[in-house]
Scaffold this motif. Structure first.
Motif, PDB file in Angstrom:
ATOM      1  N   VAL A 322       0.508  -1.478  -0.193  1.00 56.57           N
ATOM      2  CA  VAL A 322      -0.076  -0.192   0.028  1.00 56.57           C
ATOM      3  C   VAL A 322       0.973   1.260  -0.191  1.00 56.57           C
ATOM      4  N   ILE A 323       2.185   2.056   0.777  1.00 56.02           N
ATOM      5  CA  ILE A 323       3.109   2.714   0.544  1.00 56.02           C
ATOM      6  C   ILE A 323       3.208   2.486  -0.728  1.00 56.02           C
ATOM      7  N   ASP A 324       3.117   1.509  -1.246  1.00 54.06           N
ATOM      8  CA  ASP A 324       4.273   1.633  -2.884  1.00 54.06           C
ATOM      9  C   ASP A 324       3.476   1.875  -3.352  1.00 54.06           C
ATOM     10  N   PHE A 325       2.300   1.836  -3.465  1.00 54.09           N
ATOM     11  CA  PHE A 325       0.990   2.485  -4.120  1.00 54.09           C
ATOM     12  C   PHE A 325       0.818   3.326  -4.125  1.00 54.09           C
ATOM     13  N   LEU A 326       0.421   4.014  -2.767  1.00 52.79           N
ATOM     14  CA  LEU A 326       0.139   5.703  -2.296  1.00 52.79           C
ATOM     15  C   LEU A 326       1.487   6.519  -3.080  1.00 52.79           C
ATOM     16  N   ALA A 327       3.058   5.887  -2.866  1.00 50.65           N
ATOM     17  CA  ALA A 327       3.755   6.768  -3.496  1.00 50.65           C
ATOM     18  C   ALA A 327       3.834   6.515  -4.800  1.00 50.65           C
ATOM     19  N   THR A 342      -3.807  10.143   6.916  1.00 49.72           N
ATOM     20  CA  THR A 342      -5.398  10.479   8.085  1.00 49.72           C
ATOM     21  C   THR A 342      -5.958  10.012   7.122  1.00 49.72           C
ATOM     22  N   ARG A 343      -6.571  10.080   6.185  1.00 47.35           N
ATOM     23  CA  ARG A 343      -7.990   9.258   5.533  1.00 47.35           C
ATOM     24  C   ARG A 343      -7.255   7.805   5.883  1.00 47.35           C
ATOM     25  N   ILE A 344      -6.541   7.031   5.620  1.00 49.59           N
ATOM     26  CA  ILE A 344      -6.636   5.869   5.815  1.00 49.59           C
ATOM     27  C   ILE A 344      -6.225   5.375   7.152  1.00 49.59           C
ATOM     28  N   HIS A 345      -5.795   6.097   8.271  1.00 52.35           N
ATOM     29  CA  HIS A 345      -5.995   5.820   9.112  1.00 52.35           C
ATOM     30  C   HIS A 345      -7.660   6.306   9.809  1.00 52.35           C
ATOM     31  N   GLU A 361      -7.296   2.320  -2.960  1.00 55.01           N
ATOM     32  CA  GLU A 361      -7.336   2.870  -4.039  1.00 55.01           C
ATOM     33  C   GLU A 361      -8.641   3.511  -3.959  1.00 55.01           C
ATOM     34  N   HIS A 362      -9.721   2.906  -3.041  1.00 51.94           N
ATOM     35  CA  HIS A 362     -11.163   3.716  -2.978  1.00 51.94           C
ATOM     36  C   HIS A 362     -11.193   4.490  -1.886  1.00 51.94           C
ATOM     37  N   ILE A 363     -10.322   4.417  -1.024  1.00 50.88           N
ATOM     38  CA  ILE A 363      -9.957   5.641   0.047  1.00 50.88           C
ATOM     39  C   ILE A 363      -9.228   6.843  -0.412  1.00 50.88           C
ATOM     40  N   ILE A 364      -8.672   7.059  -1.528  1.00 52.06           N
ATOM     41  CA  ILE A 364      -8.003   8.328  -2.117  1.00 52.06           C
ATOM     42  C   ILE A 364      -8.308   8.090  -3.722  1.00 52.06           C
ATOM     43  N   ALA A 365      -9.701   7.916  -3.956  1.00 53.45           N
ATOM     44  CA  ALA A 365      -9.709   7.773  -5.703  1.00 53.45           C
ATOM     45  C   ALA A 365      -9.666   8.875  -6.269  1.00 53.45           C
ATOM     46  N   ASP A 366     -10.614  10.573  -5.281  1.00 55.86           N
ATOM     47  CA  ASP A 366     -10.297  11.684  -5.426  1.00 55.86           C
ATOM     48  C   ASP A 366      -8.848  11.768  -6.102  1.00 55.86           C
ATOM     49  N   VAL A 368      -6.339  10.505  -7.567  1.00 52.76           N
ATOM     50  CA  VAL A 368      -5.913  10.138  -7.702  1.00 52.76           C
ATOM     51  C   VAL A 368      -6.459  10.161  -9.389  1.00 52.76           C
ATOM     52  N   ARG A 369      -7.676  10.474  -8.988  1.00 50.87           N
ATOM     53  CA  ARG A 369      -8.974  10.935 -10.624  1.00 50.87           C
ATOM     54  C   ARG A 369      -8.377  12.447 -10.816  1.00 50.87           C
ATOM     55  N   GLY A 370      -8.651  11.598 -12.320  1.00 55.78           N
ATOM     56  CA  GLY A 370      -8.026  12.922 -13.039  1.00 55.78           C
ATOM     57  C   GLY A 370      -6.556  12.641 -13.402  1.00 55.78           C
ATOM     58  N   LYS A 371      -5.539  12.065 -12.416  1.00 58.25           N
ATOM     59  CA  LYS A 371      -4.955  12.069 -12.834  1.00 58.25           C
ATOM     60  C   LYS A 371      -3.619  10.948 -13.419  1.00 58.25           C
ATOM     61  N   GLU A 372      -5.032  10.463 -14.689  1.00 58.55           N
ATOM     62  CA  GLU A 372      -4.343   9.675 -15.562  1.00 58.55           C
ATOM     63  C   GLU A 372      -3.659   9.955 -16.189  1.00 58.55           C
ATOM     64  N   PRO A 373      -2.523   9.435 -16.331  1.00 65.86           N
ATOM     65  CA  PRO A 373      -1.445   9.815 -17.076  1.00 65.86           C
ATOM     66  C   PRO A 373      -1.671   9.360 -18.728  1.00 65.86           C
ATOM     67  N   LYS A 374      -1.205  10.971 -19.590  1.00 66.26           N
ATOM     68  CA  LYS A 374      -1.446  11.217 -21.201  1.00 66.26           C
ATOM     69  C   LYS A 374      -0.620   9.369 -21.438  1.00 66.26           C
ATOM     70  N   ARG A 375      -1.429   9.415 -23.114  1.00 66.94           N
ATOM     71  CA  ARG A 375      -1.566   7.927 -23.321  1.00 66.94           C
ATOM     72  C   ARG A 375       0.658   8.484 -24.073  1.00 66.94           C
ATOM     73  N   ILE A 376       0.936   7.747 -23.682  1.00 65.79           N
ATOM     74  CA  ILE A 376       2.679   8.099 -24.557  1.00 65.79           C
ATOM     75  C   ILE A 376       3.321   6.465 -25.559  1.00 65.79           C
ATOM     76  N   LYS A 377       3.269   8.010 -26.115  1.00 66.03           N
ATOM     77  CA  LYS A 377       3.749   6.852 -28.148  1.00 66.03           C
ATOM     78  C   LYS A 377       5.187   6.522 -27.967  1.00 66.03           C
ATOM     79  N   ILE A 378       5.961   6.098 -28.432  1.00 69.07           N
ATOM     80  CA  ILE A 378       7.425   5.370 -28.448  1.00 69.07           C
ATOM     81  C   ILE A 378       7.429   6.378 -29.766  1.00 69.07           C
TER      82      ILE A 378
END
Length: 469
Positions: A322-327, A342-345, A361-366, A368-378
């Protein structure tokens, strides 16, 4: 199929170790095998991305040993109702725990004077949490931290090595923390020093009040007797009168050997509305940036915040996965990271459920939402890599084996695998028609070098940032 999957799991556990297997493969399920495609399911998008980029080759190798004609893997994210069914299964599940006992109230601490000020000034309050001991250092803030320590060490001396010290960076990267740490350090090292910490808004308010009461001249004289002046949020200092007065104060203090530290969200030359003389004076000392936090620093901060919460609530813990995911997902700054913990606790306390990747992932969804990386091309990767390393695209795609060409080419292949969904054969074709084994060798080589070569690791991080931005 179930028996074969159990053998695959047993092999993964033996080869990767119990910790890695539990963190990343404990909730992976076999779904189907059709037309050479083996489909497995995972509970979260993050876990899917992580397994695809870090363990897909290893998992494919283990699966190929048990199933004939397995050519590729496909990861599917399970739906919420699937997760509910999993919780109802006794095998392999995590037993629900009883609600954690409330933390016992700690003994009353002695009152700490959080004020700064002298000569009739009342400064802005200090936060007792913001000290050098609680400030975590990484590549992004190392210079700023070292300069702040030097300010404390030279406080009260006739000459200061870095004056003014100008700290700049985006919101949540630690500017205010360092200003408070300097204040606490000076108060401890030089208790009799005349120290004043002000936000720009507080400075404007106090000066306007002095002008209204016709105490402007006395205000100016007192302000210029300060030994250490700390100003936060400099970009909010607006108004010609206020800026001129601060400029006169700045000149008087520096010329008198007094220390000035300023924090803002931009470099001095980008301060809007400030005249050239003041911007030049601010830029004349040491300008130190607190840059965007890299993964390692974010990981350190999260671990520290979890330790702080666990000190208050001994039953609280967050798995490393979970720490890896958040980082990986939260990249804005320290406040965002602290808010996530604070939210997770809070969820842990209120629901009496263990912390898992799925719940995090559910707790911090807001966040992360909107931060989806742009589609990167080769093509984007080729463009950025050639520009960064100063090589021609034709050389990168050629058969040349010069070290100056090979290393950027390998890094490009590594980035293509990490940041796109392209297969190894397709990456090989886009990099000059190379075989997929060449691509795999390049990826493994860069993976090894990242562990030992600091300069290469920084190059890879810079390139990732350029591509994502």
């Amino acid at each position: 199929m179930a028996q074969k999957w159990q053998r695959i799991q047993k092999r993964l556990r033996a080869e990767l170790g119990e910790d890695v297997f539990t963190s990343w493969f404990g909730r992976v399920e076999l779904e189907s095998l059709e037309d050479g495609c083996l489909q497995v399911s995972v509970p979260t998008k993050f876990l899917s991305k992580w397994l695809r980029s870090h363990y897909s080759e290893h998992l494919l190798k283990c699966c190929s040993a048990e199933f004939d004609n397995v050519e590729r893997l496909e990861f599917r994210v399970r739906q919420p109702h699937d997760a509910v069914r999993m919780k109802q299964q006794p095998a392999g599940g995590t037993a629900e725990r009883q609600p954690a006992p409330a933390a016992q109230p700690s003994a009353a601490r002695p009152a700490v004077d959080t004020r700064t000020g002298c000569e009739g000034f009342e400064g802005s309050p200090l936060d007792t949490r913001f000290t050098f001991e609680s400030f975590l250092v990484g590549n992004a803030n190392r210079l700023a931290h070292a300069a702040a320590l030097q300010v404390v060490e030279s406080a009260g001396e006739e000459t200061s090595r870095y004056n003014p010290l100008y700290l700049h960076g985006k919101v949540g990267l630690g500017k205010t923390h360092l200003l408070h740490a300097i204040a606490w350090g000076v108060k401890q090292r030089k208790p009799n020093a005349k120290l004043l910490y002000l936000t720009a808004e507080r400075f404007m308010y106090s000066f306007a009040e002095a002008l209204q009461s016709r105490g402007g001249p006395a205000y100016k004289d007192r302000l210029r007797n300060i030994d250490v002046l700390l100003i936060d949020d400099m970009e909010f200092l607006q108004g010609r009168t206020f800026q001129q007065e601060f400029c006169h104060t700045l000149n008087s203090l520096i010329d008198g050997g007094k220390q000035v530290v300023v924090a803002a969200d931009c470099v001095p030359m980008q301060l809007e509305g400030f005249d050239a003389r003041m911007r030049s004076r601010l830029a004349g000392g040491l300008v130190a940036e607190l840059g965007a936090m890299d993964y390692d620093l974010r990981h350190q901060i999260l671990k520290r915040r979890v330790q702080d919460k666990a000190a208050e609530d001994p039953g609280f813990q967050i798995p490393d996965a979970v720490i890896d995911f958040l980082a990986s997902e939260l990249t804005e700054g320290g406040r965002e990271l602290e808010g996530a913990i604070t939210r997770i606790h809070a969820a842990y306390k209120l629901t009496a459920q263990p912390v898992t990747l799925e719940t995090a992932e559910h707790i911090i969804a807001d966040l992360v939402r909107g931060k989806e990386p742009k589609r990167i091309k080769i093509d984007d990767i080729l463009r950025v890599v050639t520009k960064h390393f100063g090589v021609n695209r034709s050389d990168l795609l050629s058969s040349r084996r010069n070290r100056s060409i090979v290393r950027p080419r390998q890094i490009g292949m590594y980035l293509a695998k990490s940041l796109t969904s392209r297969s190894l054969p397709e990456i090989g074709r886009r990099f000059g028609g190379r075989d997929h084994t060449t691509v795999l060798h390049a990826i493994r080589k860069v993976d090894e070098l990242i562990e030992t070569d600091t300069a290469l690791r920084e190059d890879v991080e810079i390139l990732k940032r350029l591509l994502r931005d």
